[in-house]
Design an enzyme around this catalytic site. Structure first.
Site, PDB file in Angstrom:
ATOM      1  N   ASP A  36       0.814  -1.221   0.000  1.00  0.00           N
ATOM      2  CA  ASP A  36       0.000   0.000   0.000  1.00  0.00           C
ATOM      3  C   ASP A  36       0.846   1.269   0.000  1.00  0.00           C
ATOM      4  OD1 ASP A  36      -1.907  -1.923   0.157  1.00  0.00           O
ATOM      5  OD2 ASP A  36      -2.954  -1.111   1.900  1.00  0.00           O
ATOM      6  N   ASP A 290     -12.763  35.922 -34.873  1.00  0.00           N
ATOM      7  CA  ASP A 290     -12.073  34.664 -35.114  1.00  0.00           C
ATOM      8  C   ASP A 290     -12.791  33.489 -34.443  1.00  0.00           C
ATOM      9  OD1 ASP A 290      -9.544  33.283 -36.072  1.00  0.00           O
ATOM     10  OD2 ASP A 290      -9.611  32.704 -33.958  1.00  0.00           O
ATOM     11  N   GLY A 425     -10.239  28.868 -37.508  1.00  0.00           N
ATOM     12  CA  GLY A 425     -11.383  29.203 -38.353  1.00  0.00           C
ATOM     13  C   GLY A 425     -11.163  29.089 -39.850  1.00  0.00           C
ATOM     14  N   LEU A 426     -10.350  29.970 -40.429  1.00  0.00           N
ATOM     15  CA  LEU A 426     -10.215  29.976 -41.877  1.00  0.00           C
ATOM     16  C   LEU A 426      -9.506  28.747 -42.381  1.00  0.00           C
ATOM     17  CD1 LEU A 426      -9.517  33.736 -42.536  1.00  0.00           C
ATOM     18  CD2 LEU A 426     -11.602  32.428 -42.968  1.00  0.00           C
TER      19      LEU A 426
END
Ligand code: SF4
Lengths: 527, 418
Positions: A36, A290, A425-426
């Protein structure tokens, strides 16, 4: 008996270790076998701690079982007290010791020490880590404060006014092996201090037993992580009348609501309401042009209760994502997660089985996964970007830089961490328009190179199934060609939807036109 | 036997239990599944020791005992039955299923042998079941492999064919190298145990000559002896010296001349000595403290002293089988302090007092010691890396020189600011 291949939470005594290791001047004697001791590495490796957890393992062996394990417990307690001189002693047992019933807590109390002793009974066969942490923190608070209950008047949250000082709060719940607790505490303290509110005690992280005894010097408790601190906050409320906050300040809206809640409780006028929106860059970044491409991004969320619920809210209301899956392994918070899921028209997934989570993820076909270190692996296999928002975590999820989840800076961190794995994004449009460009092969369409092989494997296995669909539907050449033009991360979804549509209409051959018909049909349904 | 200084210590320990060896055993035998019958602690231990692995579905799991299983024993057996049925239905590719006992299953006296026997009948011809204990009340770390191998021995058929049997898990590339060298020596029939597939168990008998590759296999050795195998007494193939003596011992057992061995391994030795130089440069004269964990400590100490000229402060080992280790102990310098068992606090006091240059220890202790300014090396790395054989001697030394070299780099100022 439950077959477990991997578990989100450790056993309850690991939760107790999280409290003990977070604090000062505490020692935990754990009646447990040698194996343990692995739990130490969670702290020294994942958190890179330069100190050992303050834990003594009694290390009983099979040959001790016939003899006197109780003597062994006492010997270890004595040695630990002599060596570490703790101001408060925690005594408990792990799963195996629970079976041999030596009652180490009672033994310790009979040894004549003058320091407070907390006897931890954490049922290892029914409870888990977070429960163990919560129970330990609660028992510790109770033990150290119970004598003051009868002498103390109920705490009036407005008493700071009469006392002629700034109002004081306690921040309760942050602990080691919690998600970004170290930085959340700094952020919340900064925010409150700006509002003229002082921090009395932060606990358990960095607190000593004396600090726990001082909790009642504050007017209000901030329950920062419900999983760890709610039980203690409730007890302090019941016995000292201390109010506590319910809002978790993750995300802009919740941070503002949190500030309002604190002010209301303290009856402190909020003077800079208008400024608050601008404290973080998230609102503007999310509004800037954006970010338009973030609209409707499909996100799948799984984590502990606190972080999963907060993530759902931010995803939907602050980033404009579409939440397509929500779940938690925190059974104690199942009710709340279910309620949030219902608001999102979803059914919450409450499970400790990561394979179920992976299945749900696959079905939901998300574009982003927010989860634990395990969801990071699942998402990687499926070729889906992922950000880690919750424990359990890996060493890489404990960054060197300041990176809270809460408050203003937390919102900044979240924006960055969730948006960066996505395609920009683009860029996304160009890839869509010119899929024939050899640079845009699946999984290699953007600055995110990491999904390559996995995506292909995912598709390959999908394509195999596609040829002998069990309803007897056939994909024609044109249908299949059109399908490959669909961005890879929604392709699975488009495929299922088109087949669903085909079945609905009794269409046996799916052509490119069927695909467009299905698309029109489902977009009509969605809006 | 050289005059080493034997000591025993008891007290709180900082050592893994035998379940941990599942982490490498399941990789060695990809057609096997290791089902621990235990608690959430056991499940958590294995996944924490394994670190983050990118697996779809791992070939190990835990049947976690719940409150209701503890109430009555009959229940627990039925429940285990159900779990195994589900597992096999889900994973039809499993050929051998290890039922692995843990502390809780031992304490409640869950009889895994009887369960395995029943399951063997039911799944005859499809899956084989064996059981062993990896519990922390009986075993440490590498002893789990000892238990797993011992459990497989009854499944091994008998054969009087003469063969060399390499016993103990090795990295695949190291195993291939060894086999090639033995073939060059003229030993053609060479097998490994554990095999790469659990179903391809070697046949054994009185002409089987067992050569151990790992020092932690006491019980396996005993049972192999009972099956008539001859155990070749040798040090372990770590470093040039150990590997050379190991090859020589094997050759002797097959009546192959010493000359032939030298002829074949000399080029390797020369090459390896060269590669070792740069590491020795760093390690020479440095003080080494080994905390007990893998049972490889004695062999490592021998290598690091004899071939890398490190000074040995203390050599800890969780368990010491003097008989099995006698060839190794003979090679240690006089007065080497060996400590079997552990009192972790007292031992750490000794670490601090002796001011070592390098401490070999478990993952739980490494960063705290580093924070005190003491360089460390994780012992778990020794069982996860290909370190055996002459060719690997430099890599093995590299594991120890690297932390020291890193320290040098980080504390030195070599680039001038212009
Ligand atoms: S020491 Fe025992 S209880 Fe702990 S992980 Fe190992 S087998 Fe399980």
């Amino acid at each position: 008996m439950e077959l477990t291949l991997w578990t989100y939470e450790g056993p309850p005594h690991v939760g107790a270790m999280r409290i003990a290791s977070s604090m000062k001047d505490i020692h935990y004697v754990l009646h447990a076998p040698q194996g343990d001791t692995y739990a130490d590495l969670l702290f020294t490796m994942i958190e890179r701690r330069g100190q050992r957890p303050p834990v003594t393992y009694t290390t009983f062996q099979a040959r001790d079982l016939g003899g006197d394990t109780a003597e062994l417990v006492k010997k270890n307690i004595k040695e630990a007290v002599d060596r570490f001189r703790p101001k408060t002693l925690l005594v408990g047992e792990s799963c195996t010791a629970e079976l041999i019933q030596d009652q180490p807590g009672a033994l310790a109390k009979g040894m004549g020490f003058d320091m407070p002793i907390v006897n931890l009974e954490l049922p290892a066969y029914s409870k888990k880590e977070n429960w163990g942490a919560s129970e330990t923190f609660y028992q510790l608070t109770r033990t150290l404060l119970k004598e003051k209950v009868s002498f103390s008047e109920k705490i009036n949250p407005l008493r700071w006014k009469k006392l002629g000082r700034r109002p004081k709060i306690n921040i309760l719940g942050p602990s080691l092996l919690g998600f970004r607790c170290r930085d959340d505490v700094i952020e919340i303290q900064r925010i409150l201090s700006e509002q003229g509110i002082d921090t009395n005690v932060v606990a358990p992280l960095g607190a000593s037993p004396e600090d726990i005894e001082r909790l009642i010097d504050a007017e209000v408790n901030i329950c920062l992580y419900q999983e760890i601190a709610e039980a203690s906050c409730e007890w302090l409320k019941r016995n000292f009348g201390m109010e506590y906050t319910k809002t978790i300040p993750i995300g802009i809206k919740n941070t503002i609501e949190f500030i309002n809640e604190v002010h209301n409780k303290l009856d402190l006028p909020l003077t800079n309401k208008q400024e608050l929106e601008h404290k973080s860059k998230l609102p503007w970044y999310s509004k800037s042009v954006d970010s338009n491409y973030l609209t409707g991004k499909r996100v799948f969320i799984f984590g502990d209760g606190t972080h999963a619920i907060a993530a759902a809210k931010i995803a939907k209301e602050e980033l404009g994502f579409e939440v397509v899956g929500l779940g938690t392994y925190t059974r104690e918070m199942a009710r709340q997660v279910r309620a949030t899921a219902k608001d999102l028209n979803l059914e919450a997934l409450i499970t400790n089985n990561y394979l179920e989570v992976e299945d749900a993820m696959k079905k939901a076909a998300p574009e982003l996964v927010l989860g634990t270190q395990m969801e990071r692996h699942s998402a990687k296999r499926l070729g889906i970007p992922c950000s880690v928002i919750s424990t359990p975590m890996h060493v890489q999820d404990v960054p060197a830089r300041y990176s809270p989840q809460m408050g203003w800076e937390g919102a900044n961190v979240i924006f960055d961490d969730w948006v960066h794995p996505l395609m920009m994004g683009l860029e996304e449009h160009l890839i869509d328009m010119f899929k024939h460009d050899f640079e845009f092969v699946d999984g290699h369409q953007s600055h995110l190179g990491h999904t390559a092989t996995n995506t292909k494997d995912f598709l390959k296995s999908d394509e195999k199934k596609e040829k002998n669909s069990k309803e007897g539907i056939i994909w024609t050449e044109s249908g299949r060609a059109e399908l490959t033009k669909v961005p890879f991360f929604v392709r699975g979804k488009v495929k299922t939807n088109t087949e669903k549509y085909a079945i609905l209409r009794g269409i046996l051959e799916i052509s490119d036109e069927t695909l467009y018909d299905a698309k029109a049909y489902f977009s009509k349904l969605n809006y | 036997m050289s005059k080493v200084d034997f000591n025993k210590e008891t007290g709180p320990r900082e050592v893994f239990c035998g379940l941990t060896s599942i982490v490498w055993l399941h990789r060695r035998m990809p057609d096997a599944f290791f089902l621990v019958v235990g608690s959430r602690t056991c499940a958590h231990l294995i996944q924490s020791a394994a670190g983050v692995m990118i697996f779809a579905e791992p070939r190990f799991g835990t049947a976690i005992l719940e409150e209701k299983d503890l109430a009555g024993l009959a229940d627990a057996h039925e429940e285990l039955d159900r779990v195994v049925n589900d597992l096999i239905a889900r994973r039809p590719e499993i050929k051998t299923l290890f039922l692995v006992g843990s502390c809780p299953s031992e304490v409640i006296k869950l009889d895994l042998a009887t369960v395995a026997e029943k399951l063997n009948k039911r799944f005859f011809g499809q899956v084989r079941f064996v059981n062993y204990s990896g519990s922390g009340i009986e075993t440490t770390f590498t002893q789990g492999e000892d238990g797993a191998l011992k459990a497989l021995i009854p499944l091994m058929e008998s054969s009087n064919e003469e063969k060399l049997l390499l016993v103990g898990t090795l990295a695949n590339n190291v195993e291939d190298r060894f086999k090639k060298i033995f073939r060059n020596l003229g030993i053609s029939n060479i097998e490994s145990f554990p095999p790469r597939q659990s179903t391809e168990l070697p046949k054994i008998g009185k002409n089987t000559k067992v050569l151990l590759t790992q020092p932690y296999l006491s019980d396996t050795v005993r049972d192999l002896k009972h099956r008539g195998c001859e155990i070749i007494s040798a040090p372990f193939p770590l470093g040039i010296e150990g590997s050379t003596k190991w090859f020589l011992a094997a050759a002797r057992a097959f009546n192959i001349s010493e000359l032939k061995v030298h002829e074949i391994i000399s080029p390797l030795i020369n090459r390896s000595k060269l590669a070792l130089e740069s590491h020795k440069e760093i390690l020479k004269g440095k003080k080494l403290f080994l905390l007990p964990e893998s049972q490889l400590e004695i062999s490592l100490a021998r290598f690091l002293h004899n071939e890398c000229e490190m000074d040995l402060i203390e050599v800890g080992t969780p368990y010491l089988n003097k008989d099995l280790m006698k060839e190794e102990i003979n090679l240690l310098p006089d007065n080497t302090k060996i400590v079997e068992g552990q009192h972790v606090e007292k031992q750490l006091d000794r670490v601090r007092k002796s001011n070592p240059d390098l401490v070999v220890c478990g993952m739980g202790l490494a960063n705290p010691l580093e924070a005190e300014g003491i360089s460390t090396k994780w012992s778990i790395e020794m069982v996860f890396s290909p370190i055996h054989g002459i060719d690997q001697a430099a890599d093995l030394a590299g594991l120890f020189s690297k932390p020291l070299r890193r320290n040098q780099i980080l504390t030195s100022k070599t680039l001038v600011t212009h």
